[in-house]
Design a protein around this motif. Structure first.
Motif, mmCIF file in Angstrom:
data_model
loop_
_atom_site.group_PDB
_atom_site.id
_atom_site.type_symbol
_atom_site.label_atom_id
_atom_site.label_comp_id
_atom_site.label_asym_id
_atom_site.label_seq_id
_atom_site.Cartn_x
_atom_site.Cartn_y
_atom_site.Cartn_z
ATOM 1 N N ARG A 310 -13.262 -5.812 -3.733
ATOM 2 C CA ARG A 310 -11.954 -5.442 -3.187
ATOM 3 C C ARG A 310 -11.245 -4.564 -4.196
ATOM 4 N N THR A 311 -10.789 -3.382 -3.762
ATOM 5 C CA THR A 311 -10.046 -2.537 -4.693
ATOM 6 C C THR A 311 -8.759 -3.252 -5.095
ATOM 7 N N SER A 312 -8.302 -2.962 -6.289
ATOM 8 C CA SER A 312 -7.297 -3.784 -6.953
ATOM 9 C C SER A 312 -5.897 -3.648 -6.363
ATOM 10 N N TYR A 313 -5.234 -4.780 -6.189
ATOM 11 C CA TYR A 313 -3.801 -4.817 -5.909
ATOM 12 C C TYR A 313 -3.028 -4.597 -7.203
ATOM 13 N N PHE A 314 -3.594 -5.054 -8.299
ATOM 14 C CA PHE A 314 -2.958 -5.031 -9.613
ATOM 15 C C PHE A 314 -2.624 -3.616 -10.073
ATOM 16 N N THR A 315 -3.416 -2.624 -9.678
ATOM 17 C CA THR A 315 -3.237 -1.251 -10.154
ATOM 18 C C THR A 315 -2.354 -0.398 -9.248
ATOM 19 N N LYS A 316 -1.917 -0.918 -8.116
ATOM 20 C CA LYS A 316 -1.205 -0.101 -7.147
ATOM 21 C C LYS A 316 0.293 -0.050 -7.429
ATOM 22 N N THR A 317 0.942 0.986 -6.900
ATOM 23 C CA THR A 317 2.350 1.233 -7.215
ATOM 24 C C THR A 317 3.190 1.393 -5.954
ATOM 25 N N VAL A 318 4.466 1.085 -6.098
ATOM 26 C CA VAL A 318 5.431 1.313 -5.021
ATOM 27 C C VAL A 318 5.871 2.774 -5.010
ATOM 28 N N HIS A 319 6.050 3.357 -6.197
ATOM 29 C CA HIS A 319 6.477 4.752 -6.293
ATOM 30 C C HIS A 319 5.264 5.677 -6.306
ATOM 31 N N ASP A 320 5.462 6.878 -5.723
ATOM 32 C CA ASP A 320 4.357 7.825 -5.589
ATOM 33 C C ASP A 320 3.156 7.130 -4.948
ATOM 34 N N PRO A 321 3.371 6.437 -3.811
ATOM 35 C CA PRO A 321 2.330 5.546 -3.273
ATOM 36 C C PRO A 321 1.073 6.258 -2.802
ATOM 37 N N TYR A 322 1.178 7.557 -2.467
ATOM 38 C CA TYR A 322 -0.019 8.252 -2.001
ATOM 39 C C TYR A 322 -1.052 8.411 -3.115
ATOM 40 N N VAL A 323 -0.617 8.291 -4.380
ATOM 41 C CA VAL A 323 -1.566 8.289 -5.491
ATOM 42 C C VAL A 323 -2.463 7.051 -5.418
ATOM 43 N N ASN A 324 -1.994 6.005 -4.739
ATOM 44 C CA ASN A 324 -2.831 4.814 -4.559
ATOM 45 C C ASN A 324 -4.134 5.143 -3.838
ATOM 46 N N MET A 325 -4.112 6.170 -2.997
ATOM 47 C CA MET A 325 -5.351 6.583 -2.330
ATOM 48 C C MET A 325 -6.398 7.015 -3.354
ATOM 49 N N LEU A 326 -5.946 7.740 -4.375
ATOM 50 C CA LEU A 326 -6.864 8.213 -5.411
ATOM 51 C C LEU A 326 -7.364 7.037 -6.247
ATOM 52 N N ARG A 327 -6.462 6.120 -6.555
ATOM 53 C CA ARG A 327 -6.873 4.942 -7.320
ATOM 54 C C ARG A 327 -7.929 4.145 -6.551
ATOM 55 N N SER A 328 -7.675 3.929 -5.268
ATOM 56 C CA SER A 328 -8.617 3.155 -4.457
ATOM 57 C C SER A 328 -9.960 3.864 -4.327
ATOM 58 N N THR A 329 -9.931 5.186 -4.286
ATOM 59 C CA THR A 329 -11.181 5.933 -4.159
ATOM 60 C C THR A 329 -12.072 5.730 -5.380
ATOM 61 N N THR A 330 -11.500 5.842 -6.586
ATOM 62 C CA THR A 330 -12.318 5.655 -7.782
ATOM 63 C C THR A 330 -12.769 4.203 -7.908
ATOM 64 N N GLU A 331 -11.924 3.276 -7.500
ATOM 65 C CA GLU A 331 -12.311 1.863 -7.549
ATOM 66 C C GLU A 331 -13.428 1.570 -6.546
ATOM 67 N N ALA A 332 -13.304 2.136 -5.347
ATOM 68 C CA ALA A 332 -14.353 1.955 -4.335
ATOM 69 C C ALA A 332 -15.662 2.581 -4.798
ATOM 70 N N PHE A 333 -15.569 3.757 -5.413
ATOM 71 C CA PHE A 333 -16.744 4.436 -5.948
ATOM 72 C C PHE A 333 -17.452 3.540 -6.968
ATOM 73 N N ALA A 334 -16.670 2.915 -7.857
ATOM 74 C CA ALA A 334 -17.255 2.021 -8.859
ATOM 75 C C ALA A 334 -17.933 0.823 -8.199
ATOM 76 N N ALA A 335 -17.314 0.271 -7.159
ATOM 77 C CA ALA A 335 -17.900 -0.882 -6.462
ATOM 78 C C ALA A 335 -19.239 -0.525 -5.836
ATOM 79 N N VAL A 336 -19.313 0.660 -5.245
ATOM 80 C CA VAL A 336 -20.558 1.086 -4.597
ATOM 81 C C VAL A 336 -21.638 1.365 -5.638
ATOM 82 N N VAL A 337 -21.283 2.054 -6.708
ATOM 83 C CA VAL A 337 -22.257 2.335 -7.763
ATOM 84 C C VAL A 337 -22.728 1.026 -8.398
ATOM 85 N N GLY A 338 -21.841 0.029 -8.438
ATOM 86 C CA GLY A 338 -22.205 -1.288 -8.948
ATOM 87 C C GLY A 338 -22.975 -2.139 -7.960
#
Length: 676
Positions: A310-338
């Motif tokens: 599960r991509t992290s809740y801990f790393t997500k933000t209320v401000h500039d929330p669309y950046v969360n899409m980028l955070r989730s993408t790299t986290e998802a990428f790591a999960a798949v590679v793992g």
């Protein structure tokens, strides 16, 4: 053409470590080579380069996926024949809405039905509720993932009745309907039932499922509560495996074998922002699990770890929330590679409101892009053989094993929770993380770096409604209590559901003595600065203006701009308005005009200019306006700082300043209310 052929035959001499190091030291221009080393929250030292030599000290490096300790994955073919399950959690406000959302999302690429019972605002209480939720959904075509919280007996009882009523084949159902008593305990701080009762239920359900639902797992182990409280990856793994071993021992004591228990377990881990660390974490998890099951004399199948990520809740933000899409993408990428077996990508607005169709679609399509466009499903363990990843994998595994053994020595996971050992260890790391965020050594784009005050703030919405009060059938509850007293759970619950018992009736009948511990605090890294931004916005709404600082720029643009930009970014992270003059000489008229703008001033320029300007400017301003606060941008030598303080300077703001504490102090000085 001849020259081209000659070039093809030529090769570069293989570089060696010493030659590389000499070249690096030259580029560092006198700075020590050791500055390139860094230490993680796990206490692991990261080197600037890894070579084949790093692998020589490791016990073994697996050459093929699907073999041995399964570091490279549990399947020989990776995702080639069976990709990871796209397992998005589905939230809704009613059973009817849940059904509509699931059918829509399955038609758009989701491949696993994922339900977290404790997060729903309504009770899944009767067979009729399940009929509403699963209407028109061919359950045998998809895997299911039902997170039943501390006890799965109520849901399993309803689900069995539903399956039989609709004449579905038990043997065609696959996935997980899991309970995790200790996961719920560490989140809430108490159980609704005694652990002994919960272990009895877990054993009874696992025994029944082994016979009737051969492809449904019955036990979940969550690592996310530790991650979301600030734990490092070693702690997340060690505490998850200590929990699993607690379950194994309790179920084996109730007559089950290791090869009946272990294959019925599914692990769930959060994926954080350190890309390579998270890849290595999942690979290390399979290594540690294999060793644990070998110690119990489990077979090869039992040694295969099933991982939901599960991509992290801990790393997500209320401000500039669309950046969360980028955070989730790299986290998802790591999960798949793992090599995770299933994956939930959190919607970008998760910290703000329940996901809508747009945010669900973006989250789901993140996985589909990784699978269909990036072709990650066609590459088997792309991290395999990487000097860095292989080394990191084994370092994490070793540290997780050491911490796991500490818990074993203390008497197991329950004892470690009761003693507060787990909570204390997590808090140590969480405090370090918090300090790094406040110092801005750990950067959060859009929050403690590159804040955009002009950004419209998304309106927060309550994540769920209050559930309706319990409606119990007292006669059924009494009969169930009598049956459960004899340590029989599955058959009586199944029988009573046929007589219209509800999930709440079953839970009430199970209710017994509770265990209370100190829970872990679920939080997000961005919260300290979000608190300041909220205070600034409230101040704006109340007074018509944000808290403000004024820059006194001296000299030319090249002389003051670097520090002026630094100070502007520094204060905007807390929601401050930053007013600035254009520099050069600060005349009396300019000073008077600027003083009328605020009460807190920061002088920006070069160190050389400060020597002449700062003392005179400070004396003049403090004499005429004794109530103002005056600061200097940049760290100065101790003797110079002392001289500046004597002239009237109140403080210095620089790269080593604790950003959060400085902003808090400014707000208190300005009378801005901060909601603690």
């Amino acid at each position: 053409m001849a020259n081209l052929e000659t070039m093809k035959q030529q090769s570069f001499p293989p570089p060696d470590y010493e030659t590389w190091k000499e070249s690096v030291e030259k580029s560092l221009k006198g700075k020590p080579y050791e500055k390139l080393f860094s230490k993680t929250y796990e206490g692991i030292q990261l080197k600037p380069i890894y070579t084949r030599e790093d692998l020589s000290s490791l016990e073994h490096i697996e050459q093929y996926p699907g073999f041995s300790h399964y570091v490279r994955g549990t399947s020989v073919n990776g995702y080639v024949k069976e990709p990871w399950a796209i397992s998005q959690e589905i939230f809704a406000e009613s059973p009817e809405q849940w059904n509509e959302i699931v059918k829509h999302d399955l038609s758009k690429g989701q491949t696993e039905i994922h339900l977290v019972l404790d997060k729903l605002p309504f009770w899944v209480n009767t067979v009729e509720d399940l009929e509403t939720m699963f209407a028109g959904i061919p359950l045998t075509d998809y895997s299911i993932r039902i997170d039943a919280g501390d006890c799965s007996l109520p849901f399993v009882s309803l689900f069995k009745a539903f399956v039989e009523k609709h004449q579905l084949s038990f043997s065609k159902l696959r996935g997980t309907i899991g309970m995790d008593p200790l996961g719920s305990l560490i989140e809430s701080g108490q159980t609704n039932f005694s652990l002994s009762t919960l272990y009895d239920v877990m054993a009874d359900i696992t025994r029944w499922s082994h016979e009737h639902l051969p492809y449904i797992k019955t036990i979940m182990i969550h690592g996310e509560p530790y991650h979301h409280a600030g734990a490092n990856v070693v702690q997340e793994l060690a505490f998850a495996f200590a929990t699993a071993v607690e379950y194994i021992r309790e179920l084996m004591a109730r007559g089950l074998t290791i090869d009946e228990v272990a294959p019925n377990m599914s692990f769930s881990f959060a994926i954080g922002s350190h890309f390579f660390m998270e890849i290595a974490k999942l690979r290390a998890a399979r290594l540690v699990w294999s060793n644990i099951i070998q110690a119990f004399n489990g077979n090869k199948e039992s040694q295969k770890l099933v991982i939901h990520a599960r991509t992290s809740y801990f790393t997500k933000t209320v401000h500039d929330p669309y950046v969360n899409m980028l955070r989730s993408t790299t986290e998802a990428f790591a999960a798949v590679v793992g090599s995770a077996n299933s994956l939930h990508v959190s919607p970008f607005d998760e910290p703000i409101r329940p996901a809508d169709e747009f945010s669900r679609r973006i989250a789901r399509n993140t996985q589909l892009i990784l699978l269909e466009e990036s072709h990650l499903g066609k590459v088997i363990d792309p991290a395999g053989g990487s000097y860095f990843v292989e080394t990191l994998t084994h370092q994490i595994a070793e540290e997780a094993w050491k911490l796991f053994q500490q818990i074993e020595i203390k008497g197991g996971m329950v004892q470690a929770l009761q003693d507060g050992f787990v909570q204390t260890e997590v808090k140590k790391v969480a405090d370090k993380r918090l300090e790094q965020v406040k110092m801005r050594n750990e950067k959060i784009v859009g929050t403690n770096f590159y804040a955009n005050l002009a950004e419209p703030v998304m309106k927060k919405e309550k994540l769920q409604k209050e559930r309706t009060r319990e409606v119990l059938n007292k006669d059924i509850v009494k009969q169930l209590k009598n049956e459960f007293a004899s340590k029989r759970f599955v058959k009586p619950a199944f029988t009573m559901v046929e007589r219209k018992a509800s999930a709440q009736d079953i839970r009430k009948a199970l209710h017994s003595e509770t265990l209370i511990i100190q829970p872990l605090n679920r939080w997000r890294l961005a919260e300290p600065f979000e608190q300041l931004r909220a205070a600034s916005l409230q101040h704006l709404e109340k007074t018509g203006s944000r808290p403000k600082v004024v820059l006194l720029n001296i000299g030319t643009i090249p002389q003051y701009k670097p520090r002026a930009d630094f100070i502007t970014g520094f204060f905007e992270t807390g929601g401050f308005e930053v007013k600035s003059n254009i520099g050069r000489e600060v005349s009396d008229e300019t000073l008077e005009e600027l003083v009328s703008e605020g009460t807190h001033f920061i002088i920006c320029g070069t160190d050389e200019m400060y020597k002449d300007w700062v003392p005179n400017l400070a004396v003049k301003l403090k004499k005429e306006h004794p109530s103002i606060r005056l600061y200097v941008a940049g760290k100065q030598a101790p003797d110079i700082e002392q001289a500046f303080i004597l002239s009237g300077i109140d403080g210095f703001i620089h790269m080593k300043s604790n950003v959060y504490e400085t902003l808090v102090q400014f707000m208190y000085d300005m009378g801005v209310a901060i909601d603690e």
